[in-house]
Design an enzyme around this catalytic site. Structure first.
Site, PDB file in Angstrom:
ATOM      1  N   LYS A  14       0.814  -1.222   0.000  1.00 31.94           N
ATOM      2  CA  LYS A  14       0.000   0.000   0.000  1.00 31.94           C
ATOM      3  C   LYS A  14       0.850   1.276   0.000  1.00 31.94           C
ATOM      4  O   LYS A  14       0.607   2.175  -0.794  1.00 31.94           O
ATOM      5  CB  LYS A  14      -0.847   0.049   1.269  1.00 31.94           C
ATOM      6  CG  LYS A  14      -2.282  -0.251   1.098  1.00 31.94           C
ATOM      7  CD  LYS A  14      -3.003  -0.112   2.444  1.00 31.94           C
ATOM      8  CE  LYS A  14      -2.259  -0.785   3.554  1.00 31.94           C
ATOM      9  NZ  LYS A  14      -2.204  -0.098   4.812  1.00 31.94           N
ATOM     10  N   ARG A  89     -10.197   2.114   8.689  1.00 33.81           N
ATOM     11  CA  ARG A  89      -9.843   0.723   8.944  1.00 33.81           C
ATOM     12  C   ARG A  89     -10.905   0.014   9.781  1.00 33.81           C
ATOM     13  O   ARG A  89     -10.790  -1.193  10.010  1.00 33.81           O
ATOM     14  CB  ARG A  89      -8.542   0.685   9.739  1.00 33.81           C
ATOM     15  CG  ARG A  89      -7.319   0.284   8.968  1.00 33.81           C
ATOM     16  CD  ARG A  89      -6.159   0.494   9.915  1.00 33.81           C
ATOM     17  NE  ARG A  89      -5.026  -0.310   9.670  1.00 33.81           N
ATOM     18  CZ  ARG A  89      -3.897   0.151   9.114  1.00 33.81           C
ATOM     19  NH1 ARG A  89      -3.828   1.377   8.683  1.00 33.81           N
ATOM     20  NH2 ARG A  89      -2.866  -0.632   8.992  1.00 33.81           N
ATOM     21  N   ARG A 128      11.016  -6.212   4.916  1.00 34.07           N
ATOM     22  CA  ARG A 128      10.916  -4.808   5.294  1.00 34.07           C
ATOM     23  C   ARG A 128      11.402  -4.581   6.734  1.00 34.07           C
ATOM     24  O   ARG A 128      12.029  -3.575   7.037  1.00 34.07           O
ATOM     25  CB  ARG A 128       9.464  -4.328   5.158  1.00 34.07           C
ATOM     26  CG  ARG A 128       9.296  -2.860   5.502  1.00 34.07           C
ATOM     27  CD  ARG A 128       7.905  -2.361   5.199  1.00 34.07           C
ATOM     28  NE  ARG A 128       6.959  -2.771   6.231  1.00 34.07           N
ATOM     29  CZ  ARG A 128       5.658  -2.494   6.185  1.00 34.07           C
ATOM     30  NH1 ARG A 128       5.159  -1.851   5.150  1.00 34.07           N
ATOM     31  NH2 ARG A 128       4.855  -2.877   7.141  1.00 34.07           N
ATOM     32  N   ARG A 134      11.431  -1.689  11.620  1.00 28.46           N
ATOM     33  CA  ARG A 134      10.166  -1.312  12.270  1.00 28.46           C
ATOM     34  C   ARG A 134       9.883  -2.203  13.459  1.00 28.46           C
ATOM     35  O   ARG A 134       9.928  -3.432  13.358  1.00 28.46           O
ATOM     36  CB  ARG A 134       9.012  -1.419  11.260  1.00 28.46           C
ATOM     37  CG  ARG A 134       8.759  -0.117  10.527  1.00 28.46           C
ATOM     38  CD  ARG A 134       7.706  -0.277   9.464  1.00 28.46           C
ATOM     39  NE  ARG A 134       6.413  -0.717   9.989  1.00 28.46           N
ATOM     40  CZ  ARG A 134       5.286  -0.551   9.312  1.00 28.46           C
ATOM     41  NH1 ARG A 134       5.294   0.050   8.143  1.00 28.46           N
ATOM     42  NH2 ARG A 134       4.147  -0.985   9.801  1.00 28.46           N
ATOM     43  N   ARG A 145      -1.130  -8.530  13.108  1.00 29.24           N
ATOM     44  CA  ARG A 145      -1.724  -7.467  12.281  1.00 29.24           C
ATOM     45  C   ARG A 145      -2.575  -8.033  11.147  1.00 29.24           C
ATOM     46  O   ARG A 145      -3.576  -7.444  10.759  1.00 29.24           O
ATOM     47  CB  ARG A 145      -0.627  -6.558  11.727  1.00 29.24           C
ATOM     48  CG  ARG A 145      -0.194  -5.524  12.764  1.00 29.24           C
ATOM     49  CD  ARG A 145       0.717  -4.489  12.184  1.00 29.24           C
ATOM     50  NE  ARG A 145       1.949  -5.098  11.712  1.00 29.24           N
ATOM     51  CZ  ARG A 145       2.627  -4.703  10.643  1.00 29.24           C
ATOM     52  NH1 ARG A 145       2.204  -3.702   9.939  1.00 29.24           N
ATOM     53  NH2 ARG A 145       3.734  -5.314  10.306  1.00 29.24           N
TER      54      ARG A 145
HETATM   55  P1  ADP Z   1       0.599  -1.566   7.549  1.00 28.70           P
HETATM   56  O1  ADP Z   1       0.754  -1.022   6.168  1.00 28.70           O
HETATM   57  O2  ADP Z   1       1.655  -2.536   7.923  1.00 28.70           O
HETATM   58  O3  ADP Z   1      -0.786  -2.015   7.862  1.00 28.70           O
HETATM   59  P2  ADP Z   1       0.387   1.120   8.608  1.00 28.70           P
HETATM   60  O4  ADP Z   1       1.595   1.936   8.390  1.00 28.70           O
HETATM   61  O5  ADP Z   1      -0.769   1.382   7.743  1.00 28.70           O
HETATM   62  O6  ADP Z   1       0.870  -0.387   8.564  1.00 28.70           O
HETATM   63  O7  ADP Z   1      -0.090   1.257  10.141  1.00 28.70           O
HETATM   64  C1  ADP Z   1       0.784   0.938  11.203  1.00 28.70           C
HETATM   65  C2  ADP Z   1       0.020   0.929  12.518  1.00 28.70           C
HETATM   66  O8  ADP Z   1      -0.538   2.239  12.771  1.00 28.70           O
HETATM   67  C3  ADP Z   1      -1.179  -0.013  12.588  1.00 28.70           C
HETATM   68  O9  ADP Z   1      -0.800  -1.334  12.890  1.00 28.70           O
HETATM   69  C4  ADP Z   1      -1.991   0.638  13.723  1.00 28.70           C
HETATM   70  O10 ADP Z   1      -1.434   0.380  14.971  1.00 28.70           O
HETATM   71  C5  ADP Z   1      -1.802   2.120  13.433  1.00 28.70           C
HETATM   72  N1  ADP Z   1      -2.855   2.644  12.535  1.00 28.70           N
HETATM   73  C6  ADP Z   1      -2.667   3.148  11.282  1.00 28.70           C
HETATM   74  N2  ADP Z   1      -3.828   3.526  10.728  1.00 28.70           N
HETATM   75  C7  ADP Z   1      -4.795   3.273  11.646  1.00 28.70           C
HETATM   76  C8  ADP Z   1      -6.204   3.422  11.660  1.00 28.70           C
HETATM   77  N3  ADP Z   1      -6.876   3.916  10.605  1.00 28.70           N
HETATM   78  N4  ADP Z   1      -6.877   3.060  12.786  1.00 28.70           N
HETATM   79  C9  ADP Z   1      -6.220   2.565  13.838  1.00 28.70           C
HETATM   80  N5  ADP Z   1      -4.902   2.378  13.894  1.00 28.70           N
HETATM   81  C10 ADP Z   1      -4.173   2.713  12.811  1.00 28.70           C
END
Ligand code: ADP
Length: 206
Positions: A14, A89, A128, A134, A145
């Site tokens: 993404k 989400r 990654r 990370r 996740r």
């Molecule tokens: P990935 O692409 O691995 O899913 P992201 O960078 O999108 O990771 O998000 C990393 C973390 O940030 C998530 O695991 C969550 O803890 C938090 N997060 C990001 N966006 C949201 C959201 N819309 N609602 C709740 N938590 C979020």
């Protein structure tokens, strides 16, 4: 004026694709994950508050996330459109975003769904983790996740499909291939990169 979302399981690429869409379509990439990580890195009050949650791979409470997105969408660069990456989400976030956009008289044009296989995802994320270090990329956190995504976020796909907004794109293959698929799928819906309108109509003539 393009307002879009990009959704897909953690590790589906993404972030990479969002970055490309941003530059091609002239809209900011608003990634809630990046905003949280930046706050954690800078140890802001928000960062301190969410660190343990993000590191564990859980979702930050909707109230905090919604407020953050509301503020971000009020900034100048988001007035001409945006790509929301990693938000909404949860179904509550969907409702919040619906109301927020409605109050501004704005509408979403497309929801890009990146579809990717679980095994491929785990191998990408492990890679990654090594490259970026990370804290939420330990193997347990990755698995966790994925589960949280299936439980909380996959129901959103149906909502947007029912609204006719879903653009499904195969996320496997190299980055350029995937970017090409996204571009083609968006162009079918009349959404074209900045400055590419003529090029596209020339192609369809030829
Ligand atoms: P990935 O692409 O691995 O899913 P992201 O960078 O999108 O990771 O998000 C990393 C973390 O940030 C998530 O695991 C969550 O803890 C938090 N997060 C990001 N966006 C949201 C959201 N819309 N609602 C709740 N938590 C979020």
């Amino acid at each position: 004026m393009t307002r879009m979302l990009i959704v897909g399981p953690p590790g589906a690429g993404k972030g990479t694709q969002a970055g490309r869409i941003t530059s091609a379509y002239g809209i900011p990439d608003i990634s809630t994950g990046d905003i949280f990580r930046e706050n954690i890195k800078n140890q802001t009050p928000l960062g301190v508050q969410v660190k343990a949650i993000v590191d564990a791979g859980d979702y930050v409470p909707d109230t905090l996330t919604n407020e953050l997105v509301k503020n971000r969408l009020e900034q100048q660069d988001a007035q001409a459109g945006f790509l929301l990456d990693g938000y909404p989400r949860t179904l509550d976030q969907v409702r919040y975003l619906d109301e927020l956009l409605e109050s501004k008289g704005q509408k979403l044009e497309a929801v890009i769904q990146l579809v990717a296989d679980q095994d491929e995802i785990v191998s990408r994320l492990t890679k990654r983790a090594k490259e970026q270090g990370r804290a939420d990329d330990s193997e347990d956190a990755i698995r966790h996740r994925q589960q949280v995504y299936l439980r909380e976020t996959s129901p959103l796909i149906d909502v947007y499909r029912d609204r006719g907004l879903l653009v499904e794109v195969d996320g496997l293959g190299d980055m350029d291939e995937v970017a090409g698929r996204i571009k083609a799928a968006l162009s079918e819906r009349g959404i074209n990169p900045v400055g590419a309108r003529h090029a596209v109509s020339d192609e369809s003539v030829a």
